[in-house]
Design a protein around this motif. Structure first.
Motif, PDB file in Angstrom:
ATOM      1  N   PRO A   1       0.915  -1.353  -0.022  1.00  0.00           N
ATOM      2  CA  PRO A   1       0.039   0.018   0.044  1.00  0.00           C
ATOM      3  C   PRO A   1       0.745   1.392  -0.018  1.00  0.00           C
ATOM      4  CG  PRO A   1      -1.009  -1.618   1.696  1.00  0.00           C
ATOM      5  CD  PRO A   1       0.560  -1.995   1.149  1.00  0.00           C
ATOM      6  N   ASP A   2       1.958   1.290   0.679  1.00  0.00           N
ATOM      7  CA  ASP A   2       2.771   2.220   0.968  1.00  0.00           C
ATOM      8  C   ASP A   2       3.821   2.618  -0.403  1.00  0.00           C
ATOM      9  OD1 ASP A   2       4.351   0.036   1.528  1.00  0.00           O
ATOM     10  OD2 ASP A   2       5.352   1.291   3.097  1.00  0.00           O
ATOM     11  N   GLN A   3       3.767   1.694  -1.488  1.00  0.00           N
ATOM     12  CA  GLN A   3       4.855   1.880  -2.714  1.00  0.00           C
ATOM     13  C   GLN A   3       4.731   3.187  -3.236  1.00  0.00           C
ATOM     14  OE1 GLN A   3       4.240  -1.966  -4.321  1.00  0.00           O
ATOM     15  NE2 GLN A   3       3.637  -0.912  -6.214  1.00  0.00           N
ATOM     16  N   HIS A   4       5.665   3.583  -4.074  1.00  0.00           N
ATOM     17  CA  HIS A   4       5.431   4.566  -4.853  1.00  0.00           C
ATOM     18  C   HIS A   4       5.596   4.361  -6.391  1.00  0.00           C
ATOM     19  CE1 HIS A   4       6.668   6.121  -0.916  1.00  0.00           C
ATOM     20  NE2 HIS A   4       5.965   7.331  -0.973  1.00  0.00           N
ATOM     21  N   THR A   5       5.568   3.048  -6.684  1.00  0.00           N
ATOM     22  CA  THR A   5       5.849   2.476  -8.015  1.00  0.00           C
ATOM     23  C   THR A   5       4.448   2.039  -8.661  1.00  0.00           C
ATOM     24  OG1 THR A   5       7.802   2.128  -7.757  1.00  0.00           O
ATOM     25  CG2 THR A   5       7.033   1.023  -9.483  1.00  0.00           C
ATOM     26  N   THR A   6       4.010   2.329  -9.841  1.00  0.00           N
ATOM     27  CA  THR A   6       2.745   1.903 -10.523  1.00  0.00           C
ATOM     28  C   THR A   6       3.198   0.654 -11.293  1.00  0.00           C
ATOM     29  OG1 THR A   6       1.657   4.083 -10.635  1.00  0.00           O
ATOM     30  CG2 THR A   6       0.626   2.232 -11.891  1.00  0.00           C
ATOM     31  N   VAL A   7       2.630  -0.643 -11.027  1.00  0.00           N
ATOM     32  CA  VAL A   7       2.761  -1.620 -11.829  1.00  0.00           C
ATOM     33  C   VAL A   7       1.960  -1.939 -12.921  1.00  0.00           C
ATOM     34  CG1 VAL A   7       2.836  -4.268 -11.688  1.00  0.00           C
ATOM     35  CG2 VAL A   7       3.451  -2.987  -9.590  1.00  0.00           C
ATOM     36  N   LEU A   8       2.517  -1.958 -13.992  1.00  0.00           N
ATOM     37  CA  LEU A   8       1.735  -2.061 -15.527  1.00  0.00           C
ATOM     38  C   LEU A   8       1.750  -3.445 -16.007  1.00  0.00           C
ATOM     39  CD1 LEU A   8       3.479   1.084 -16.982  1.00  0.00           C
ATOM     40  CD2 LEU A   8       1.454   1.091 -15.408  1.00  0.00           C
ATOM     41  N   LEU A   9       0.568  -3.833 -16.232  1.00  0.00           N
ATOM     42  CA  LEU A   9       0.162  -4.909 -16.948  1.00  0.00           C
ATOM     43  C   LEU A   9       0.413  -4.650 -18.324  1.00  0.00           C
ATOM     44  CD1 LEU A   9      -2.955  -5.475 -14.922  1.00  0.00           C
ATOM     45  CD2 LEU A   9      -1.265  -7.460 -15.339  1.00  0.00           C
ATOM     46  N   GLU A  10       0.926  -5.286 -19.215  1.00  0.00           N
ATOM     47  CA  GLU A  10       1.183  -5.157 -20.704  1.00  0.00           C
ATOM     48  C   GLU A  10       0.028  -5.844 -21.562  1.00  0.00           C
ATOM     49  OE1 GLU A  10       4.759  -5.383 -24.063  1.00  0.00           O
ATOM     50  OE2 GLU A  10       5.079  -5.325 -22.035  1.00  0.00           O
ATOM     51  N   THR A  11      -0.473  -5.249 -22.510  1.00  0.00           N
ATOM     52  CA  THR A  11      -1.401  -5.885 -23.409  1.00  0.00           C
ATOM     53  C   THR A  11      -0.327  -6.798 -24.393  1.00  0.00           C
ATOM     54  OG1 THR A  11      -1.078  -3.788 -24.987  1.00  0.00           O
ATOM     55  CG2 THR A  11      -2.873  -3.897 -23.320  1.00  0.00           C
ATOM     56  N   MET A  12      -1.067  -8.028 -24.669  1.00  0.00           N
ATOM     57  CA  MET A  12       0.031  -8.949 -25.692  1.00  0.00           C
ATOM     58  C   MET A  12      -0.961  -9.283 -26.702  1.00  0.00           C
ATOM     59  SD  MET A  12       2.267  -9.050 -23.258  1.00  0.00           S
ATOM     60  CE  MET A  12       3.257 -10.474 -24.131  1.00  0.00           C
ATOM     61  N   SER A  13      -0.084 -10.132 -27.636  1.00  0.00           N
ATOM     62  CA  SER A  13      -0.447 -10.372 -28.975  1.00  0.00           C
ATOM     63  C   SER A  13      -1.494 -11.644 -28.771  1.00  0.00           C
ATOM     64  CB  SER A  13       0.574 -10.556 -29.604  1.00  0.00           C
ATOM     65  OG  SER A  13       1.316 -11.572 -29.343  1.00  0.00           O
ATOM     66  N   GLY A  14      -1.540 -12.551 -27.666  1.00  0.00           N
ATOM     67  CA  GLY A  14      -2.266 -13.689 -27.699  1.00  0.00           C
ATOM     68  C   GLY A  14      -1.778 -14.843 -28.339  1.00  0.00           C
ATOM     69  N   LYS A  15      -0.618 -14.939 -28.410  1.00  0.00           N
ATOM     70  CA  LYS A  15       0.397 -15.979 -28.979  1.00  0.00           C
ATOM     71  C   LYS A  15       0.197 -17.344 -27.932  1.00  0.00           C
ATOM     72  CE  LYS A  15       5.115 -15.080 -28.033  1.00  0.00           C
ATOM     73  NZ  LYS A  15       4.907 -13.865 -27.464  1.00  0.00           N
ATOM     74  N   GLY A  16      -0.153 -18.584 -28.371  1.00  0.00           N
ATOM     75  CA  GLY A  16      -0.231 -19.432 -27.552  1.00  0.00           C
ATOM     76  C   GLY A  16      -1.231 -19.393 -26.154  1.00  0.00           C
ATOM     77  N   SER A  17      -0.977 -19.714 -25.055  1.00  0.00           N
ATOM     78  CA  SER A  17      -1.824 -19.373 -23.988  1.00  0.00           C
ATOM     79  C   SER A  17      -1.607 -18.174 -23.230  1.00  0.00           C
ATOM     80  CB  SER A  17      -1.579 -20.781 -22.942  1.00  0.00           C
ATOM     81  OG  SER A  17      -0.497 -20.605 -22.565  1.00  0.00           O
ATOM     82  N   GLU A  18      -1.088 -16.980 -23.879  1.00  0.00           N
ATOM     83  CA  GLU A  18      -0.772 -15.951 -23.254  1.00  0.00           C
ATOM     84  C   GLU A  18      -1.975 -15.330 -22.716  1.00  0.00           C
ATOM     85  OE1 GLU A  18       3.004 -13.391 -25.411  1.00  0.00           O
ATOM     86  OE2 GLU A  18       0.825 -12.973 -26.088  1.00  0.00           O
ATOM     87  N   VAL A  19      -1.928 -14.656 -21.551  1.00  0.00           N
ATOM     88  CA  VAL A  19      -3.104 -13.689 -21.011  1.00  0.00           C
ATOM     89  C   VAL A  19      -2.927 -12.546 -21.348  1.00  0.00           C
ATOM     90  CG1 VAL A  19      -4.347 -13.358 -18.742  1.00  0.00           C
ATOM     91  CG2 VAL A  19      -3.380 -15.504 -19.238  1.00  0.00           C
ATOM     92  N   GLY A  20      -3.706 -11.680 -21.464  1.00  0.00           N
ATOM     93  CA  GLY A  20      -3.694 -10.117 -21.440  1.00  0.00           C
ATOM     94  C   GLY A  20      -3.769  -9.756 -23.291  1.00  0.00           C
ATOM     95  N   SER A  21      -4.384 -10.504 -23.943  1.00  0.00           N
ATOM     96  CA  SER A  21      -4.446  -9.904 -25.412  1.00  0.00           C
ATOM     97  C   SER A  21      -5.846  -9.187 -25.595  1.00  0.00           C
ATOM     98  CB  SER A  21      -4.493 -11.239 -26.316  1.00  0.00           C
ATOM     99  OG  SER A  21      -5.354 -12.220 -26.269  1.00  0.00           O
ATOM    100  N   ARG A  22      -6.814  -9.526 -24.671  1.00  0.00           N
ATOM    101  CA  ARG A  22      -7.961  -8.646 -24.668  1.00  0.00           C
ATOM    102  C   ARG A  22      -8.133  -7.746 -23.525  1.00  0.00           C
ATOM    103  NH1 ARG A  22      -8.879  -8.938 -29.411  1.00  0.00           N
ATOM    104  NH2 ARG A  22     -10.895  -7.977 -29.028  1.00  0.00           N
TER     105      ARG A  22
END
Length: 277
Positions: free
Chosen positions: A133-154
């Protein structure tokens, strides 16, 4: 002002990364927190960090985007690999506090046959374990292309992960133009609609950084092969429209094209020449 840079080498330390950025006309950059194939990270040099903070202020460098190692897979079927990803990311986020207020980007991972629902839950579990809760960094989920079983293409998959994270005020999204094109989003013919959909599903307030890449592949190919600006299927004109899009104003644009330093210098000049805002 267009905030643009590329993925610099982190081997020489923070000040070296800053100088490499300004030498090619950039005012932001991306870097790997450790060897991109994994392994131990170098100890933090406090003197180097402090010198960099001064250098960055002097040269208007901000919104830097750290990138996790490619080997991390938060939703692997192998529990040992999930534990490795969790421990590595936790360590990276501690290190990021030396340069507070910036971004830590990671690939959501591949569910390796477990199914999208399990994969999404495991990614959220990792984020709940490492984000403080006290960190000063924002963690970014990257959008992916959907190859294989990648999560995050949608966009819907990204949204579902965020909805499961307790400290979601520390979570954002990095949109990769090559990845979403390869995933099927029409960034060439109707980028306005892509941004409208992103806002509807995830929310533009979550969008913190752009990976600006052309693509070697046709739309919806699900292959993820970056091309130099203007030499791929997306093309210079479409990417010029993207850097000028009102929804992206002020965001850092990171080039991840297959280039050398002179090539990045040229691409930064090209994008600055196209910028109208």
């Amino acid at each position: 002002m267009l905030r643009i840079g590329y993925h610099v080498s982190g081997s020489g330390g923070y000040v070296a990364m800053g100088r490499e950025t300004t030498e090619v006309g950039g005012n932001t950059f991306a870097f790997f927190t450790r060897n991109p194939r994994g392994g131990q990270a170098k100890p933090i040099d406090r003197d180097d960090v402090n010198a960099f903070i001064g250098y960055a202020a002097e040269h208007d460098i901000n919104n830097i985007v750290a990138h996790s190692a490619y080997t991390l897979n938060p939703c692997s079927a192998d529990e040992k690999l999930r534990v490795f990803a969790r421990n590595t990311m936790a360590d990276d986020l501690v290190r990021m506090e030396y340069t507070p207020g910036n971004y830590y980007n990671f690939h959501p991972g591949s569910h390796t046959g477990q199914g999208i629902d399990v994969g999404i839950a495991q990614i959220a579990d990792l984020l709940n374990a490492v984000i403080r809760p006290d960190q000063h960094t924002t963690v970014l989920l990257e959008t992916m292309s959907g190859k294989g079983s990648e999560v995050g293409s949608r966009f819907e998959e990204i949204r579902r992960i965020i909805d499961m994270v307790g400290c979601d005020d520390h979570v954002g999204v990095c949109l990769d133009t090559c990845h979403i094109w390869d995933a099927g989003y029409d960034v060439v013919g109707d980028f306005d609609s892509v941004m409208t959909e992103f806002d509807k599903v995830i929310g533009l307030n979550r969008l913190k950084a752009i990976h600006l890449n052309d693509s070697m592949n046709d739309r919806a190919s699900h292959k993820d092969r970056h091309a130099k600006i203007g030499e791929g299927r997306i093309g210079y004109d479409a990417l010029a429209r993207i850097v000028n899009h009102a929804a992206l104003h002020g965001l850092p644009f990171i080039l991840e094209t297959p280039n050398d330093t002179d090539g990045y210098r040229k691409e930064i000049e090209m994008m600055r020449a196209a910028y109208r805002n």
